[in-house]
Design an enzyme around this catalytic site. Structure first.
Site, PDB file in Angstrom:
ATOM      1  N   TYR A 200      26.881  23.049 -17.835  1.00  0.00           N
ATOM      2  CA  TYR A 200      27.349  22.358 -19.039  1.00  0.00           C
ATOM      3  C   TYR A 200      28.244  21.217 -18.549  1.00  0.00           C
ATOM      4  O   TYR A 200      29.285  21.464 -17.950  1.00  0.00           O
ATOM      5  CB  TYR A 200      28.164  23.295 -19.934  1.00  0.00           C
ATOM      6  CG  TYR A 200      27.339  24.336 -20.681  1.00  0.00           C
ATOM      7  CD1 TYR A 200      26.908  25.503 -20.058  1.00  0.00           C
ATOM      8  CD2 TYR A 200      26.989  24.140 -22.018  1.00  0.00           C
ATOM      9  CE1 TYR A 200      26.158  26.443 -20.751  1.00  0.00           C
ATOM     10  CE2 TYR A 200      26.239  25.077 -22.719  1.00  0.00           C
ATOM     11  CZ  TYR A 200      25.827  26.225 -22.077  1.00  0.00           C
ATOM     12  OH  TYR A 200      25.078  27.156 -22.762  1.00  0.00           O
ATOM     13  N   LYS A 295      23.963  30.489 -29.490  1.00  0.00           N
ATOM     14  CA  LYS A 295      24.162  31.647 -30.364  1.00  0.00           C
ATOM     15  C   LYS A 295      23.101  31.866 -31.438  1.00  0.00           C
ATOM     16  O   LYS A 295      22.996  32.965 -31.985  1.00  0.00           O
ATOM     17  CB  LYS A 295      25.535  31.522 -31.072  1.00  0.00           C
ATOM     18  CG  LYS A 295      26.700  31.725 -30.160  1.00  0.00           C
ATOM     19  CD  LYS A 295      26.725  33.144 -29.616  1.00  0.00           C
ATOM     20  CE  LYS A 295      27.673  33.289 -28.453  1.00  0.00           C
ATOM     21  NZ  LYS A 295      27.357  34.435 -27.602  1.00  0.00           N
TER      22      LYS A 295
HETATM   23  P1  FAD Z   1      13.106  30.419 -37.279  1.00  0.00           P
HETATM   24  O1  FAD Z   1      12.880  30.558 -35.819  1.00  0.00           O
HETATM   25  O2  FAD Z   1      13.315  29.057 -37.844  1.00  0.00           O
HETATM   26  O3  FAD Z   1      11.889  31.114 -38.016  1.00  0.00           O
HETATM   27  C1  FAD Z   1      11.638  30.970 -39.406  1.00  0.00           C
HETATM   28  C2  FAD Z   1      10.143  31.044 -39.645  1.00  0.00           C
HETATM   29  O4  FAD Z   1       9.888  30.958 -41.051  1.00  0.00           O
HETATM   30  C3  FAD Z   1       9.397  29.885 -39.006  1.00  0.00           C
HETATM   31  O5  FAD Z   1       8.343  30.384 -38.210  1.00  0.00           O
HETATM   32  C4  FAD Z   1       8.918  29.064 -40.189  1.00  0.00           C
HETATM   33  O6  FAD Z   1       7.699  28.393 -39.907  1.00  0.00           O
HETATM   34  C5  FAD Z   1       8.775  30.127 -41.265  1.00  0.00           C
HETATM   35  N1  FAD Z   1       8.821  29.620 -42.635  1.00  0.00           N
HETATM   36  C6  FAD Z   1       9.590  28.629 -43.136  1.00  0.00           C
HETATM   37  N2  FAD Z   1       9.363  28.449 -44.429  1.00  0.00           N
HETATM   38  C7  FAD Z   1       8.396  29.347 -44.777  1.00  0.00           C
HETATM   39  C8  FAD Z   1       7.733  29.634 -45.995  1.00  0.00           C
HETATM   40  N3  FAD Z   1       8.003  28.947 -47.107  1.00  0.00           N
HETATM   41  N4  FAD Z   1       6.810  30.618 -46.011  1.00  0.00           N
HETATM   42  C9  FAD Z   1       6.520  31.308 -44.877  1.00  0.00           C
HETATM   43  N5  FAD Z   1       7.130  31.075 -43.694  1.00  0.00           N
HETATM   44  C10 FAD Z   1       8.067  30.098 -43.643  1.00  0.00           C
HETATM   45  N6  FAD Z   1      19.729  30.047 -30.074  1.00  0.00           N
HETATM   46  C11 FAD Z   1      20.198  30.872 -29.081  1.00  0.00           C
HETATM   47  O7  FAD Z   1      20.569  32.017 -29.389  1.00  0.00           O
HETATM   48  N7  FAD Z   1      20.254  30.496 -27.773  1.00  0.00           N
HETATM   49  C12 FAD Z   1      19.868  29.253 -27.388  1.00  0.00           C
HETATM   50  O8  FAD Z   1      19.862  28.969 -26.192  1.00  0.00           O
HETATM   51  C13 FAD Z   1      19.429  28.327 -28.412  1.00  0.00           C
HETATM   52  N8  FAD Z   1      19.031  27.081 -28.094  1.00  0.00           N
HETATM   53  C14 FAD Z   1      18.464  26.292 -29.051  1.00  0.00           C
HETATM   54  C15 FAD Z   1      18.015  25.046 -28.677  1.00  0.00           C
HETATM   55  C16 FAD Z   1      17.402  24.220 -29.623  1.00  0.00           C
HETATM   56  C17 FAD Z   1      16.923  22.855 -29.194  1.00  0.00           C
HETATM   57  C18 FAD Z   1      17.232  24.676 -30.970  1.00  0.00           C
HETATM   58  C19 FAD Z   1      16.541  23.814 -32.007  1.00  0.00           C
HETATM   59  C20 FAD Z   1      17.692  25.916 -31.361  1.00  0.00           C
HETATM   60  C21 FAD Z   1      18.318  26.733 -30.405  1.00  0.00           C
HETATM   61  N9  FAD Z   1      18.786  27.988 -30.748  1.00  0.00           N
HETATM   62  C22 FAD Z   1      19.337  28.789 -29.772  1.00  0.00           C
HETATM   63  C23 FAD Z   1      18.668  28.474 -32.124  1.00  0.00           C
HETATM   64  C24 FAD Z   1      17.463  29.390 -32.357  1.00  0.00           C
HETATM   65  O9  FAD Z   1      16.277  28.776 -31.920  1.00  0.00           O
HETATM   66  C25 FAD Z   1      17.344  29.759 -33.846  1.00  0.00           C
HETATM   67  O10 FAD Z   1      18.594  30.227 -34.288  1.00  0.00           O
HETATM   68  C26 FAD Z   1      16.266  30.831 -34.102  1.00  0.00           C
HETATM   69  O11 FAD Z   1      14.980  30.242 -34.057  1.00  0.00           O
HETATM   70  C27 FAD Z   1      16.442  31.512 -35.461  1.00  0.00           C
HETATM   71  O12 FAD Z   1      15.373  32.386 -35.712  1.00  0.00           O
HETATM   72  P2  FAD Z   1      14.893  32.674 -37.199  1.00  0.00           P
HETATM   73  O13 FAD Z   1      13.776  33.647 -37.081  1.00  0.00           O
HETATM   74  O14 FAD Z   1      16.059  33.000 -38.048  1.00  0.00           O
HETATM   75  O15 FAD Z   1      14.364  31.267 -37.739  1.00  0.00           O
HETATM   76  C1  DHB Z   2      19.548  26.754 -23.822  1.00  0.00           C
HETATM   77  C2  DHB Z   2      19.911  26.239 -25.028  1.00  0.00           C
HETATM   78  C3  DHB Z   2      21.238  26.233 -25.382  1.00  0.00           C
HETATM   79  O1  DHB Z   2      21.607  25.760 -26.580  1.00  0.00           O
HETATM   80  C4  DHB Z   2      22.223  26.693 -24.531  1.00  0.00           C
HETATM   81  O2  DHB Z   2      23.522  26.629 -24.900  1.00  0.00           O
HETATM   82  C5  DHB Z   2      21.853  27.212 -23.317  1.00  0.00           C
HETATM   83  C6  DHB Z   2      20.506  27.250 -22.970  1.00  0.00           C
HETATM   84  C7  DHB Z   2      18.124  26.756 -23.428  1.00  0.00           C
HETATM   85  O3  DHB Z   2      17.291  26.284 -24.237  1.00  0.00           O
HETATM   86  O4  DHB Z   2      17.799  27.225 -22.339  1.00  0.00           O
END
Ligand code: FAD
Ligand code: DHB
Length: 393
Positions: A200, A295
Site C-alpha cells: 500500500y 472489507k
Molecule cells: P455483488 O458481488 O455485487 O453481487 C450481487 C449480484 O446480484 C450480482 O451478481 C448482480 O448481477 C446481481 N443482481 C443485481 N441486480 C439484480 C436483479 N435485479 N436481479 C437479479 N440479480 C441481480 N472486498 C473485499 O472484501 N476485499 C477486497 O480485496 C476487495 N477489493 C475490491 C476491489 C474492487 C475493484 C471492487 C469493485 C470491489 C472490491 N471489494 C473487495 C468489494 C467486493 O467485491 C464486494 O463487496 C462484493 O462483491 C459484495 O458481494 P455481494 O454478493 O454482496 O454483491
Molecule cells: C485487493 C483489493 C483491495 O481493495 C485491497 O485492499 C487489497 C487487495 C485485491 O483485489 O487483490
C-alpha cells in the site's frame, strides 16, 4: 413455485447464503440477472480475512482455496520513500489470504449446481413484493422470457449496490453516505508479482496498491480522479504512474501485458435496518465501503453467516429472536469496517493541493509503523474480527 428462501443475486452473498442454508436443510431459489460466465469472470476483491477462509473451509469450500489461495502474514506500507513491513502474525495472531472473488464465485456455483440447487442465470424484470406479509413473492422472467413467481417464507436481497431489493424498501431505510474525490483504476497484468506481500503506497501523485492473483498474475490499483475516464489511461501511462508511485532504490516493478483495466468509484454507504418485514438485505445491497481496507467481500460473508443462523432458527424452530437481532448484529461489524475503510482511505489517498492534510497523513503513517499499539490496531482490523456465530454444521 414455492420455496423457503428466495435469494436475489448470485454474487458471493447470495451464493454463499444458499450454500449455508442447504447445509442446515433449508431450501432456496437463487435468481441472477447476469450470465454464469459473467459472474464468474467479474474482477473484484482478492483478499480474504481469516474468518472468511475458516468459514469457507468449514462448509466444504476449501479444496481449490487451499490449493490456489496464498496466505499472507502481513502487508507493506510505503510512504516518504520508505517501505515498512507490518507483521500480522506477530501483531494480531492472524493472517489473510489472497484468493480472487472470481474463484470463490466459481467454487460456489459449482457446489450449488452439484447439489441440485435451483440457480437461475440471465433472469430479467426481478421484483420483490409482499415483504410486509407472511408470504413474500419473488417475480422474474427466466432466461427464456417466461414469467415466474416464487412464493417464499423470506426473501434475501443479495443483489449488490445496484439491485432492486434495497430500493423496494427505500422509504423504510435510513442511509448514511460519504463520497470521495477519487476512484481506483484497477488492472490485471500477466506478470509475476514483484512483491511477496501487498504494498500500500502513499505518494504525492496518488495512492497505489500492488496485489497478487497468482505466481504469474499481478493485480495493481492506482488512485485516479473520481470523474476520470479509462480512455485517458493507455497501458504506458498506467505503468509509468505505477513505476513512479512504487519507486524504491534497489527494487524493480516488473511490467507485463495488461489483460483488463477498469475504473471503480469509491463511496461509503450504510442502509439501516438491514431487515424490513420478511426482506433481509445482505452484502453490498445494504452497505458499501471504499476498497482500501479490503472489507467489502468479507462483510458480505459475515452478513450471510449471521443471516443463515437467523433463518435456520426462524424457519426450522420458529425462533424469531436471531432474525430480529440480525440487523443490529451485522451493523456493529459493518460500522467498524466502515470506519476502518474510511480511515485507510483517508490516510493513503493524496491531494497535492492539501499540504496540511498530507502532513497529517505522514504523521499518522509514521505512528502506524513506529507504535506497536497503532500497528496492532491496523493489523487487528485488517485481518478482521472473528465471526459472531459458529458454523451451523
Ligand atoms: P455483488 O458481488 O455485487 O453481487 C450481487 C449480484 O446480484 C450480482 O451478481 C448482480 O448481477 C446481481 N443482481 C443485481 N441486480 C439484480 C436483479 N435485479 N436481479 C437479479 N440479480 C441481480 N472486498 C473485499 O472484501 N476485499 C477486497 O480485496 C476487495 N477489493 C475490491 C476491489 C474492487 C475493484 C471492487 C469493485 C470491489 C472490491 N471489494 C473487495 C468489494 C467486493 O467485491 C464486494 O463487496 C462484493 O462483491 C459484495 O458481494 P455481494 O454478493 O454482496 O454483491
Ligand atoms: C485487493 C483489493 C483491495 O481493495 C485491497 O485492499 C487489497 C487487495 C485485491 O483485489 O487483490
Amino acid at each position: 413455485m414455492r420455496t423457503q428462501v428466495g435469494i436475489v443475486g448470485a454474487g458471493p452473498a447470495g451464493l454463499l447464503l444458499s450454500h449455508l442454508l442447504a447445509a442446515a436443510g433449508i431450501e432456496s431459489v437463487v435468481v441472477e440477472n447476469r450470465s454464469r460466465s459473467y459472474v464468474e469472470a467479474r474482477q473484484r476483491a482478492g483478499l480474504l480475512e481469516q474468518s472468511t477462509v475458516d468459514l469457507l473451509r468449514a462448509y466444504g469450500l476449501g479444496d481449490r482455496l487451499d490449493r490456489g489461495g496464498i496466505e499472507h502474514g502481513g502487508v507493506y506500507l510505503q510512504f516518504a520513500g520508505e517501505r515498512h513491513h507490518l507483521d500480522f502474525r506477530e501483531l494480531a495472531g492472524r493472517t489473510v489470504t489472497v484468493y480472487a472473488q472470481t474463484e470463490i464465485v466459481k467454487d460456489l456455483v459449482a457446489a450449488r449446481l452439484a447439489a441440485g440447487q435451483q440457480l437461475e442465470f440471465e433472469v430479467s424484470q426481478t421484483t420483490v413484493d409482499g415483504w410486509w406479509t407472511d408470504r413474500p413473492v419473488l417475480r422474474y422472467r427466466d432466461a427464456g422470457g417466461t414469467a415466474r413467481e416464487v412464493v417464499c417464507d423470506v426473501i434475501a436481497g443479495c443483489d449488490g449496490f445496484h439491485g432492486v431489493c434495497r430500493p423496494a424498501v427505500a422509504d423504510r431505510l435510513t442511509v448514511s453516505e460519504r463520497g470521495y474525490p477519487y476512484a481506483w483504476l484497477g488492472i490485471l497484468a500477466d506478470v509475476p508479482p514483484s512483491t511477496d506481500e501487498l504494498i500500500y503506497a502513499h505518494h504525492p501523485e496518488g495512492f497505489a496498491l500492488h496485489s497478487i492473483r497468482g505466481p504469474r498474475v499481478s493485480r495493481l490499483y492506482l488512485q485516479v480522479a473520481a470523474d476520470d475516464d479509462i480512455a485517458n489511461w493507455p497501458d504506458d501511462r498506467i505503468w509509468e504512474q505505477l513505476q513512479r508511485r512504487f519507486a524504491l532504490p534497489g527494487w524493480t516493478l516488473e511490467q507485463g501485458p495488461v489483460r483488463e483495466k477498469a475504473i471503480t468509484p469509491m463511496r461509503s454507504f450504510v442502509a439501516s435496518p438491514m431487515r424490513v418485514g420478511r426482506l433481509m438485505l445482505a452484502g453490498d445491497a445494504a452497505h458499501i465501503v471504499p476498497p482500501t481496507g479490503a472489507k467489502g467481500l468479507n462483510l458480505a460473508v459475515a452478513d450471510v453467516a449471521v443471516l443463515a443462523h437467523a433463518l435456520v432458527a426462524w424457519l426450522s424452530t420458529g425462533d424469531t429472536g436471531p432474525a430480529e437481532a440480525y440487523s443490529q448484529t451485522c451493523l456493529a461489524r459493518v460500522w467498524r469496517c466502515t470506519w476502518f475503510s474510511w480511515w485507510m482511505t483517508s490516510m493513503l489517498h493524496t491531494n497535492p493541493a492539501d499540504e496540511f492534510g498530507t502532513q497529517l497523513q505522514l504523521a499518522q503513517l509514521r505512528q502506524v509503523v513506529t507504535s506497536r499499539a497503532a500497528s496492532a490496531a491496523l493489523a487487528e482490523n485488517y485481518t478482521g474480527a472473528p465471526l459472531p456465530v459458529p458454523p451451523l454444521v
